[in-house]
Design an enzyme around this catalytic site. Sequence first.
Site, mmCIF file in Angstrom:
data_model
loop_
_atom_site.group_PDB
_atom_site.id
_atom_site.type_symbol
_atom_site.label_atom_id
_atom_site.label_comp_id
_atom_site.label_asym_id
_atom_site.label_seq_id
_atom_site.Cartn_x
_atom_site.Cartn_y
_atom_site.Cartn_z
ATOM 1 N N HIS A 1 2.558 7.063 -3.095
ATOM 2 C CA HIS A 1 1.631 8.020 -3.686
ATOM 3 C C HIS A 1 2.382 9.122 -4.415
ATOM 4 O O HIS A 1 1.945 9.597 -5.462
ATOM 5 C CB HIS A 1 0.721 8.618 -2.612
ATOM 6 C CG HIS A 1 -0.480 9.306 -3.157
ATOM 7 N ND1 HIS A 1 -0.627 10.678 -3.150
ATOM 8 C CD2 HIS A 1 -1.610 8.814 -3.744
ATOM 9 C CE1 HIS A 1 -1.786 10.991 -3.688
ATOM 10 N NE2 HIS A 1 -2.405 9.890 -4.059
ATOM 11 N N CYS A 2 3.518 9.501 -3.880
ATOM 12 C CA CYS A 2 4.311 10.581 -4.482
ATOM 13 C C CYS A 2 4.858 10.219 -5.859
ATOM 14 O O CYS A 2 5.115 11.110 -6.672
ATOM 15 C CB CYS A 2 5.482 10.940 -3.577
ATOM 16 S SG CYS A 2 5.025 11.521 -1.930
ATOM 17 N N VAL A 3 5.052 8.933 -6.135
ATOM 18 C CA VAL A 3 5.697 8.527 -7.393
ATOM 19 C C VAL A 3 4.710 7.982 -8.411
ATOM 20 O O VAL A 3 5.115 7.448 -9.450
ATOM 21 C CB VAL A 3 6.817 7.492 -7.139
ATOM 22 C CG1 VAL A 3 7.878 8.074 -6.229
ATOM 23 C CG2 VAL A 3 6.272 6.181 -6.574
ATOM 24 N N SER B 1 7.041 8.596 -0.928
ATOM 25 C CA SER B 1 6.795 7.159 -1.062
ATOM 26 C C SER B 1 5.836 6.897 -2.217
ATOM 27 O O SER B 1 5.847 7.615 -3.205
ATOM 28 C CB SER B 1 6.289 6.572 0.252
ATOM 29 O OG SER B 1 6.309 5.158 0.214
#
Length: 355
Positions: free
Chosen positions: A340-342, A338
């Site tokens: 934070h990952c991107v 989500s």
Amino acid sequence: MPDMTDTAAPEATPRDLGFAMPPEWAEHAATWMSWPADDDLWFGHLEGVRAEFAGLVRTIASFESVHLLVRDAESSADARARLAGADVTYHAVPLDDVWLRDNGPIFVRRDGGELALTDWRFNAWGGKFHFQNDDRVPEYVAAHLGARRWALPFVLEGGGLEVNGAGVGLTTRSCFLTDTRNPGLTEEGYAVLLADTLGVRQLLWLDGGLENDHTDGHIDTITRFVDESTIVTSVESDQDDPNHAVMARNLTALRAMTTLDGRPFRIVELPLPETHLEGAEGRLPPTYANFYIGNGFVVVPQYGDPNDASALDILTPLFPGREVIGLSSREIIEGGGSFHCVTQQQPAGTVWTGE
């Protein structure tokens, strides 16, 4: 001491030169992201993913500048059309996927405000996916900024480490200790490595992450620092859910942990989404802990779930002075991550060339 390669001064580590990784809530110069491009990687959800990405990028760009990597002409045209008028700078860069938290650089800064970056090997979470182009992103970012870059011969993903800005780091054994990342590197070895490179003076370990998380349990999907002494951690109330036992063990471990000066952390429990979401490869790992902190804002993933509002209610008072914003991530979670990952923050500071 771990071997590091650096053309200017190979013997000098970031710690030797006074550099450390700032916490996410420190002031940003910009946010770096990549634009989704491959419908197969998104299991046919690319259109919905791009719509949610556009909402995320526009929200971030209303608070701070965004640098957006686009891999081809179609991606560039699509992003520019959806983001017209937003504070976005575009970069044509070969890409495999969008998880820039993991394949992008990790920035380090020292007290004088000078900014440099660390470039870790990226092998797509232990060789699970294609990764040759994504592994070169930090080199591009360093060249674009003219920043000093430490090219490190170790695999490390940004989503696998949390720091509090006061010397403490937090990670999971299920991720860092897999034999597909750095075989033979022990907890003690990681402690030395992260002290030398990112200024982590005390490395704390949880056992594991969410069920069916292809990252092998990144810390940023379950447990996050929100200030130097406060930790938000995911909990699962359903005792029959496979996540319940792991999250409960993590909670117990966190309650026994302390800051560098021996003070217990304040632990805040954050529920996981109530609804089990299924994707093309089984159960998805939705979580509210994958929020992103920026200049004056926090964006929190929402899934159309009964616990969406509760998550916002819990997180809002933890970020005084920041607007806590819920945005849909129901399509993005199909890829396994989500907000934070991107994203990857570029801290405020003067870019240091090493000279």
